[in-house]
Write a protein that holds these residues in place. Structure first.
Motif, PDB file in Angstrom:
ATOM      1  N   UNK A 121       0.834  -1.203   0.000  1.00  0.00           N
ATOM      2  CA  UNK A 121       0.000   0.000   0.000  1.00  0.00           C
ATOM      3  C   UNK A 121       0.871   1.257   0.000  1.00  0.00           C
ATOM      4  N   UNK A 122       1.907   1.283   0.823  1.00  0.00           N
ATOM      5  CA  UNK A 122       2.799   2.449   0.906  1.00  0.00           C
ATOM      6  C   UNK A 122       3.548   2.651  -0.407  1.00  0.00           C
ATOM      7  N   UNK A 123       4.030   1.568  -0.998  1.00  0.00           N
ATOM      8  CA  UNK A 123       4.750   1.655  -2.277  1.00  0.00           C
ATOM      9  C   UNK A 123       3.827   2.176  -3.375  1.00  0.00           C
ATOM     10  N   UNK A 174      19.302   6.927  -5.573  1.00  0.00           N
ATOM     11  CA  UNK A 174      19.347   5.737  -6.423  1.00  0.00           C
ATOM     12  C   UNK A 174      18.096   4.902  -6.156  1.00  0.00           C
ATOM     13  N   UNK A 175      17.676   4.191  -7.177  1.00  0.00           N
ATOM     14  CA  UNK A 175      16.496   3.341  -7.083  1.00  0.00           C
ATOM     15  C   UNK A 175      16.874   2.026  -6.406  1.00  0.00           C
ATOM     16  N   UNK A 176      16.066   1.592  -5.469  1.00  0.00           N
ATOM     17  CA  UNK A 176      16.320   0.330  -4.754  1.00  0.00           C
ATOM     18  C   UNK A 176      15.643  -0.823  -5.505  1.00  0.00           C
ATOM     19  N   UNK A 177      16.007  -0.966  -6.766  1.00  0.00           N
ATOM     20  CA  UNK A 177      15.372  -1.943  -7.656  1.00  0.00           C
ATOM     21  C   UNK A 177      15.449  -3.370  -7.115  1.00  0.00           C
ATOM     22  N   UNK A 178      16.616  -3.795  -6.669  1.00  0.00           N
ATOM     23  CA  UNK A 178      16.760  -5.174  -6.177  1.00  0.00           C
ATOM     24  C   UNK A 178      15.855  -5.452  -4.987  1.00  0.00           C
ATOM     25  N   UNK A 179      15.821  -4.515  -4.034  1.00  0.00           N
ATOM     26  CA  UNK A 179      15.003  -4.703  -2.846  1.00  0.00           C
ATOM     27  C   UNK A 179      13.514  -4.729  -3.183  1.00  0.00           C
ATOM     28  N   UNK A 184       8.452  -7.426  -4.156  1.00  0.00           N
ATOM     29  CA  UNK A 184       7.298  -7.415  -5.064  1.00  0.00           C
ATOM     30  C   UNK A 184       7.782  -7.691  -6.488  1.00  0.00           C
ATOM     31  N   UNK A 185       8.023  -8.947  -6.820  1.00  0.00           N
ATOM     32  CA  UNK A 185       8.582  -9.292  -8.129  1.00  0.00           C
ATOM     33  C   UNK A 185       7.727  -8.758  -9.293  1.00  0.00           C
TER      34      UNK A 185
END
Length: 96
Positions: free
Chosen positions: A4-6, A67-72, A77-78
Motif C-alpha cells: 500500500x505504501x509503495x 538511487x532506485x532500490x530496484x533489487x530490494x 514485489x517481483x
C-alpha cells in the motif's frame, strides 16, 4: 516495505517521474531533476519515496545522491516496478 505504501508513493506523477529517471540512470543528485515543484515540495516527494523503500539517498559533499532500490523492491514485489515503469512509459507516449 508494504504494498500500500509503495503504490501510494508511485501514484503521484512527480514521484513517478523521479522513479522513472532513476530507473534510467543509476545515481542522480536531487538538484538535477527537472521537477515542476518548488524545493520544499520536491524534498517531501523524495522523503515519501525514501520512506516507502523505493529510493536510497546518500550525501556526497553538499549534494544528496538518489538511487532506485530496484533489487530490494523486486525481491519484495517481483515484477511490480517493471510493470509500473512500463505503464508510465505507455501513458507518457500516449500524452504526446
Amino acid at each position: 516495505m508494504n504494498l500500500f505504501t509503495v503504490m501510494t508513493a508511485l501514484s503521484d506523477p512527480v514521484r513517478l517521474s523521479i522513479v522513472t529517471t532513476l530507473s534510467a540512470q543509476s545515481e542522480v543528485a536531487c538538484n538535477c531533476f527537472d521537477l515542476p515543484v518548488g524545493k520544499s515540495t520536491a524534498s517531501r516527494h523524495f522523503r515519501v519515496l525514501r520512506e516507502a523503500g523505493l529510493i536510497h539517498q546518500r550525501d556526497m559533499g553538499t549534494r544528496r545522491i538518489n538511487s532506485l532500490r530496484r533489487l530490494e523492491v523486486n525481491r519484495r514485489f517481483p515484477g511490480l516496478l517493471d510493470l509500473v515503469l512500463r505503464e508510465a512509459a505507455t501513458n507518457a507516449s500516449a500524452d504526446r
